[in-house]
Design an enzyme around this catalytic site. Structure first.
Site, mmCIF file in Angstrom:
data_model
loop_
_atom_site.group_PDB
_atom_site.id
_atom_site.type_symbol
_atom_site.label_atom_id
_atom_site.label_comp_id
_atom_site.label_asym_id
_atom_site.label_seq_id
_atom_site.Cartn_x
_atom_site.Cartn_y
_atom_site.Cartn_z
ATOM 1 N N TYR A 187 0.831 -1.201 0.000
ATOM 2 C CA TYR A 187 0.000 0.000 0.000
ATOM 3 C C TYR A 187 0.868 1.255 0.000
ATOM 4 O O TYR A 187 1.540 1.572 0.985
ATOM 5 C CB TYR A 187 -0.933 0.026 1.208
ATOM 6 N N PRO B 87 -16.035 -4.590 3.021
ATOM 7 C CA PRO B 87 -17.317 -5.027 3.594
ATOM 8 C C PRO B 87 -18.474 -4.086 3.276
ATOM 9 O O PRO B 87 -19.636 -4.477 3.424
ATOM 10 C CB PRO B 87 -17.022 -5.052 5.096
ATOM 11 N N ALA C 161 -18.642 -2.754 0.242
ATOM 12 C CA ALA C 161 -18.680 -2.798 -1.228
ATOM 13 C C ALA C 161 -18.227 -1.480 -1.829
ATOM 14 O O ALA C 161 -18.925 -0.874 -2.649
ATOM 15 C CB ALA C 161 -20.075 -3.182 -1.701
ATOM 16 N N ALA D 147 -20.650 1.387 -1.655
ATOM 17 C CA ALA D 147 -21.977 1.257 -2.254
ATOM 18 C C ALA D 147 -23.056 1.023 -1.210
ATOM 19 O O ALA D 147 -24.231 1.350 -1.436
ATOM 20 C CB ALA D 147 -21.981 0.109 -3.271
#
Length: 335
Positions: free
Chosen positions: A90, A233, A235, A238
């Site tokens: 990362y 978790p 999404a 979303a």
């Protein structure tokens, strides 16, 4: 934000021991104790040094400041959340450096991942581990995970290198990420030959991505006593209720599978309805649905105080059986 609190109903999970009345669990069959919710720190740190194509730089919009991230950690720790997940990859180590800076001298369970880059070889694991230890300012990493399987890195070779690191006191627990059920079994068996256990498998899992239920991964985790750590978790946001087909997020997320789901609008409405009954937000309901799956530990990202507090609210209430069933049925097509 909806923040009312109630007593948490504890669950006995096959992927970790959860004691009655506790907000924590053991990580798989190890002695590493973790909260029922973690923090994903992919976008922590100075991402200006990351490659332009790196998801940590592009997928979730501008990163937050060091002060924002420190505040997110403070809020999370105050709520009993003690697990921070990062990776060497990362931001080319930027996330690890920030996690090391913010967690120094604090009681935090730190998880990170090998390798440092996409073309690494298994033989580079010991040196990469030492680099992560230095960036994280630690002498031991609580959970060290193989980030993803690739054909040129033998799973038995990787697991034996991991076992060596456990025996050397450099890591406490061994995990994998994005492993299939078969790959998990190979890793588990190789570690068992060294008298060690596979603690976790970190895979994508949410109400809009229920593949672990059908590809054998969740069943294998429960059979082997391995914790399933659920990344994305929410999404990619979303399930927060912030977005719709007409209002998509900036960056790469707008093109991802969750935002193309024909079921998204109806699901967000249902999350809102369930949330209203419990005085909670859609995202808290979505996280709580995962928490109430046996042996599952979600790690939503948190860039600032507001996101951290929102995530933590998932720990302070319990969905009714009818709520869980309704949400599961509504997303049956996403299995």
């Amino acid at each position: 934000m909806k923040n009312g609190k109630s007593e948490l109903l504890s669950i006995q999970g096959a992927g970790g021991m959860i004691e009655p009345g506790s907000l924590s669990m053991t990580l798989g069959q190890t002695d590493v104790r973790v909260s029922r919710l973690g923090i994903g720190a992919m976008v922590w740190g100075d991402m200006s040094t990351a490659p332009r194509w790196n998801p940590a730089r592009n997928a979730y919009g501008p990163t937050s400041t060091a002060d924002d991230q420190r505040a997110a950690l403070d809020v999370s720790l105050s709520a009993g959340i003690n697990l921070v997940d990062t990776a060497a990859m990362y931001g080319k180590g930027a996330s690890e450096r920030r996690v090391g800076e913010l967690t120094a001298g604090r009681d935090v369970v730190v998880a990170t991942k090998f390798p440092f880059g996409p073309f690494s070889r298994a033989s580079s694991l010991p040196a990469t581990l030492d680099g992560s230890l230095a960036r994280l300012r630690r002498t031991t990493i609580d959970l060290y995970q193989v980030h993803y399987p690739v054909r040129w890195m033998s799973i038995p070779t990787l697991m034996n290198l991991m076992a060596d690191a456990v025996e050397a006191g450099k890591i406490r627990a061994v995990g994998v990420s994005n492993y299939s059920a078969e790959q998990m079994r190979t890793a588990h068996a190789e570690l068992a030959r060294r008298g060690q256990v596979l603690a976790s498998n970190q895979v994508q899992y949410s109400l809009l991505h229920r593949d672990p239920e059908t590809d054998g991964v969740l069943d294998a985790c429960r059979e082997l006593g391995v914790t399933l750590i659920a990344y994305m978790p929410l999404a990619s946001g979303a399930l927060t209720g912030k977005y719709s087909a007409a209002t998509r997020p900036a960056g790469w997320r707008r093109y991802s599978r969750p935002f193309r789901s024909e079921n998204l609008a109806n699901l967000v409405d249902l999350l809102g309805e369930v949330g209203d009954r419990h005085d909670r937000s859609p995202s808290q309901v979505a996280l709580r649905w995962l928490i109430q799956q046996d042996g599952v530990l979600p790690i939503p990202g948190a860039k600032n105080t507001a996101q951290a507090a929102q995530n933590a609210g998932a720990l302070s209430f319990t969905l009714d059986d009818a709520d869980v069933e309704a949400l599961s049925w509504a997303t049956e097509a996403d299995r």
